[in-house]
Design an enzyme around this catalytic site. Structure first.
Site, PDB file in Angstrom:
ATOM      1  N   MET A  39      13.914  25.274  45.982  1.00  0.00           N
ATOM      2  CA  MET A  39      15.314  25.523  45.896  1.00  0.00           C
ATOM      3  C   MET A  39      15.895  24.808  44.478  1.00  0.00           C
ATOM      4  O   MET A  39      15.145  23.842  44.203  1.00  0.00           O
ATOM      5  CB  MET A  39      15.834  24.489  46.957  1.00  0.00           C
ATOM      6  CG  MET A  39      17.340  24.509  47.063  1.00  0.00           C
ATOM      7  SD  MET A  39      17.880  22.888  47.994  1.00  0.00           S
ATOM      8  CE  MET A  39      17.623  21.784  46.625  1.00  0.00           C
ATOM      9  N   ASN A  40      16.765  25.313  44.005  1.00  0.00           N
ATOM     10  CA  ASN A  40      17.522  24.624  42.739  1.00  0.00           C
ATOM     11  C   ASN A  40      18.883  24.413  42.779  1.00  0.00           C
ATOM     12  O   ASN A  40      19.253  23.795  43.899  1.00  0.00           O
ATOM     13  CB  ASN A  40      16.909  25.091  41.543  1.00  0.00           C
ATOM     14  CG  ASN A  40      16.898  26.521  40.928  1.00  0.00           C
ATOM     15  OD1 ASN A  40      16.283  27.313  41.829  1.00  0.00           O
ATOM     16  ND2 ASN A  40      17.470  27.071  40.218  1.00  0.00           N
ATOM     17  N   ASP A  41      19.490  25.041  42.047  1.00  0.00           N
ATOM     18  CA  ASP A  41      20.858  24.699  41.864  1.00  0.00           C
ATOM     19  C   ASP A  41      21.721  24.647  43.311  1.00  0.00           C
ATOM     20  O   ASP A  41      21.676  26.033  43.892  1.00  0.00           O
ATOM     21  CB  ASP A  41      21.689  25.419  40.924  1.00  0.00           C
ATOM     22  CG  ASP A  41      21.159  25.822  39.707  1.00  0.00           C
ATOM     23  OD1 ASP A  41      19.934  25.226  39.520  1.00  0.00           O
ATOM     24  OD2 ASP A  41      21.496  26.668  38.721  1.00  0.00           O
ATOM     25  N   TYR A 100      21.391  34.786  40.411  1.00  0.00           N
ATOM     26  CA  TYR A 100      21.406  33.457  39.794  1.00  0.00           C
ATOM     27  C   TYR A 100      22.839  32.660  40.135  1.00  0.00           C
ATOM     28  O   TYR A 100      23.333  33.282  40.859  1.00  0.00           O
ATOM     29  CB  TYR A 100      21.329  33.669  38.159  1.00  0.00           C
ATOM     30  CG  TYR A 100      19.786  33.638  37.650  1.00  0.00           C
ATOM     31  CD1 TYR A 100      18.953  33.882  38.628  1.00  0.00           C
ATOM     32  CD2 TYR A 100      19.652  33.398  36.218  1.00  0.00           C
ATOM     33  CE1 TYR A 100      17.513  33.724  37.972  1.00  0.00           C
ATOM     34  CE2 TYR A 100      18.356  33.387  35.836  1.00  0.00           C
ATOM     35  CZ  TYR A 100      17.332  33.501  36.826  1.00  0.00           C
ATOM     36  OH  TYR A 100      15.900  33.736  36.087  1.00  0.00           O
ATOM     37  N   ARG A 159      25.637  33.194  32.107  1.00  0.00           N
ATOM     38  CA  ARG A 159      25.511  33.288  33.500  1.00  0.00           C
ATOM     39  C   ARG A 159      26.249  31.936  34.074  1.00  0.00           C
ATOM     40  O   ARG A 159      27.001  31.266  33.513  1.00  0.00           O
ATOM     41  CB  ARG A 159      23.947  32.817  33.791  1.00  0.00           C
ATOM     42  CG  ARG A 159      23.085  31.947  33.126  1.00  0.00           C
ATOM     43  CD  ARG A 159      21.789  31.881  33.721  1.00  0.00           C
ATOM     44  NE  ARG A 159      21.005  30.804  32.993  1.00  0.00           N
ATOM     45  CZ  ARG A 159      20.099  31.083  31.806  1.00  0.00           C
ATOM     46  NH1 ARG A 159      20.040  32.457  31.404  1.00  0.00           N
ATOM     47  NH2 ARG A 159      19.478  30.044  31.367  1.00  0.00           N
TER      48      ARG A 159
HETATM   49  C1  FRU Z   1      19.979  26.272  36.249  1.00  0.00           C
HETATM   50  C2  FRU Z   1      19.849  27.634  36.084  1.00  0.00           C
HETATM   51  C3  FRU Z   1      20.909  28.500  36.022  1.00  0.00           C
HETATM   52  C4  FRU Z   1      20.553  29.876  36.683  1.00  0.00           C
HETATM   53  C5  FRU Z   1      19.634  29.176  37.803  1.00  0.00           C
HETATM   54  C6  FRU Z   1      18.369  30.325  38.146  1.00  0.00           C
HETATM   55  O1  FRU Z   1      19.198  25.390  36.841  1.00  0.00           O
HETATM   56  O2  FRU Z   1      18.779  27.889  35.169  1.00  0.00           O
HETATM   57  O3  FRU Z   1      21.710  28.484  34.576  1.00  0.00           O
HETATM   58  O4  FRU Z   1      21.526  30.622  36.918  1.00  0.00           O
HETATM   59  O5  FRU Z   1      19.199  28.188  37.380  1.00  0.00           O
HETATM   60  O6  FRU Z   1      17.696  29.736  39.250  1.00  0.00           O
END
Ligand code: FRU
Length: 466
Positions: A39-41, A100, A159
């Protein structure tokens, strides 16, 4: 392979992965984390029709940065989160290399997602489409397709749309890199979310005299707060300074006057949003009562993340706790969302020499500390030193074993610290500074106070709620 043909693989990953992740002693018990995979953002954070919705960048298939989907949780109280249907998968030509990051809006009662369709080409280049998707009655989302192509003068790195409404018009900020490889924040405007016109650059290299501001700015978020405007964003490529911007990628804020008529943002200098080891890509939402709430990713896309031990258990990363933002005396203040006090149980108080203080179980713990000099050892895996310089946070590099340090400099009068099984969030002076960090102690992790100075302590254990 397109993602629809991966459905069986996703189901299997979740069915096999969830019990494995939950059995990991580092799996959080009151922070949202992925049931499997990476998981990220935080994405699409919004209060909508009586609930908070928090979407997130999610690769359910493995612990690599690929196959980015949008997972979805909702909550009535910012504390208890429930799973909602997977919202977006990268299964269209315009988002084939990842759905994204982006945001969510209430478009006349329809929960609408604005996200970036990321497309990579064989020659290593890429493009990006800003896209829409709308919620269906069953909680799934139907994609409406791209509404904005790459603007001229920028690379394929455009993005992370954050969209909001003001005086009947829609506005969108985007993170961008210009063709000279300099980071920017772009502003667009629309009457209907579909046709967008450019209002130019509102921040980044060359705006308001800023130079050396890095090669790409990600995840912008612009909002009004307590009589000013705040822009949060993540500039990549900022020079490291002795005591700040020490993470591979920092998250920052700046404040100033934003004028809708001229689309100009007259802002002050950049500040680091969080001085800990893990904090990136935060996003804010307005609560029903008007509070501005922020949630960040308690992770950073750097070399160390792939060495985190949770990877061996098939999951990676967690969110920060939700924080209330205020702007006062030229500073951005962050405090844990007041709803979190519902997790407290069994309040205790203690006062005396630090070295006589009881060891505390750091598994799920909140404490308030009054001290001028003290060391706090978190299970031998993280160490906080408080002295007249401020705070130092130290832990060993997962890569090299060398001691890494993060700093918050200033007069520290009060600390409020929230611990989950593998995270520590330190709120300094009632929100003047924050340090968020993951750590991976053996459990049960003992927290020990050291030093000869007097300290006062008030502490609670926190209920598991995830
Ligand atoms: C930030 C990022 C965003 C992108 C997303 C991809 O962590 O690089 O810029 O949309 O993660 O997972």
């Amino acid at each position: 392979m397109t993602l629809p043909s991966r459905w069986p693989a996703i189901l299997q990953a979740v069915m096999k992965g969830q019990p494995r992740a939950l059995a990991d002693s580092h799996y959080p018990q009151w922070h949202p984390a992925p049931v499997t995979g990476l998981m990220n953002d935080p994405n699409g954070f919004i209060w909508f029709a009586g609930r908070y919705h928090l979407f997130y960048q999610w690769n359910p298939l493995d612990c690599e940065h690929r196959f980015k989907c949008w997972g979805h949780w909702s909550s009535a109280d910012l504390v208890h989160w429930r799973h909602e249907p997977l919202a977006l998968m990268p299964d269209e030509a315009y988002d084939r290399n990842g759905c994204y990051s982006g945001s969510a809006v209430d478009n006349q009662g329809v929960l609408t997602l604005c996200y970036t369709g990321n497309v990579k080409f064989d020659d290593g280049s890429r493009t990006a489409w800003q896209c829409l998707a709308v919620e269906q009655p069953d909680g799934t989302f139907t994609k409406l397709g791209p509404v904005l192509a790459l603007p001229e003068g920028y690379t394929g790195h455009v993005r992370d749309p954050k969209v909001w409404q003001h005086d009947g018009e829609w506005y969108m900020v985007l993170g961008a890199q210009d063709v000279q490889k300099r980071g920017k924040v772009l502003l667009f405007k629309s009457a209907d979310l579909h046709a967008w016109t450019s209002c130019g650059e509102i921040a980044g290299h060359g705006v308001n005299g800023l130079t050396d501001a890095g090669y790409m700015w990600e995840c912008p978020d612009l909002f009004a707060l307590d009589g000013t405007h705040v822009l949060i964003c993540c500039p990549q490529g900022l020079a490291r300074e002795p005591h700040r911007y020490l993470n591979t990628y920092p998250a920052t804020w700046m404040s100033g006057e934003f004028d809708y008529a001229s689309a100009a943002f007259d802002h002050g200098e950049l500040h680091e949003l969080d001085a800990g080891f893990e904090f990136y890509a935060p996003q804010t939402a307005l609560a029903e009562d008007g509070r501005r709430i922020l949630i960040g990713w308690m992770g950073v896309p750097d070399g160390e993340e792939m060495l985190q031990p949770t990877r061996a258990h098939g999951w990676m990363h967690q969110m920060t706790c939700p924080r209330e933002l205020r702007y006062r005396d030229g500073r951005l203040w962050q405090t844990p969302a007041r709803e979190l006090t519902a997790l407290r149980e069994d309040e205790q108080r203690w006062q005396g020499h630090a070295s006589d203080a009881p060891d505390l179980d750091a598994t799920r713990l909140e404490f308030e500390l009054g001290a001028s000099h003290v060391n706090v050892d978190f299970g031998g895996a993280l160490r906080l030193t408080l002295d007249e310089q401020g705070i130092r946070l130290e832990r060993a590099s997962l890569k090299t074993g060398e001691t890494l340090t993060r700093y918050w400099q200033g007069d520290v009068r009060h600390l409020r610290v929230l611990c989950d099984r593998s995270s520590v969030e330190i709120f300094i002076n009632h929100g003047e500074g924050v340090m968020s960090s993951r750590y991976f102690p053996d459990h049960p992790a003992r927290m020990r106070f050291e030093g000869a100075s007097d300290i006062t302590l008030r502490y609670w254990s926190l209920r598991a709620c995830m």
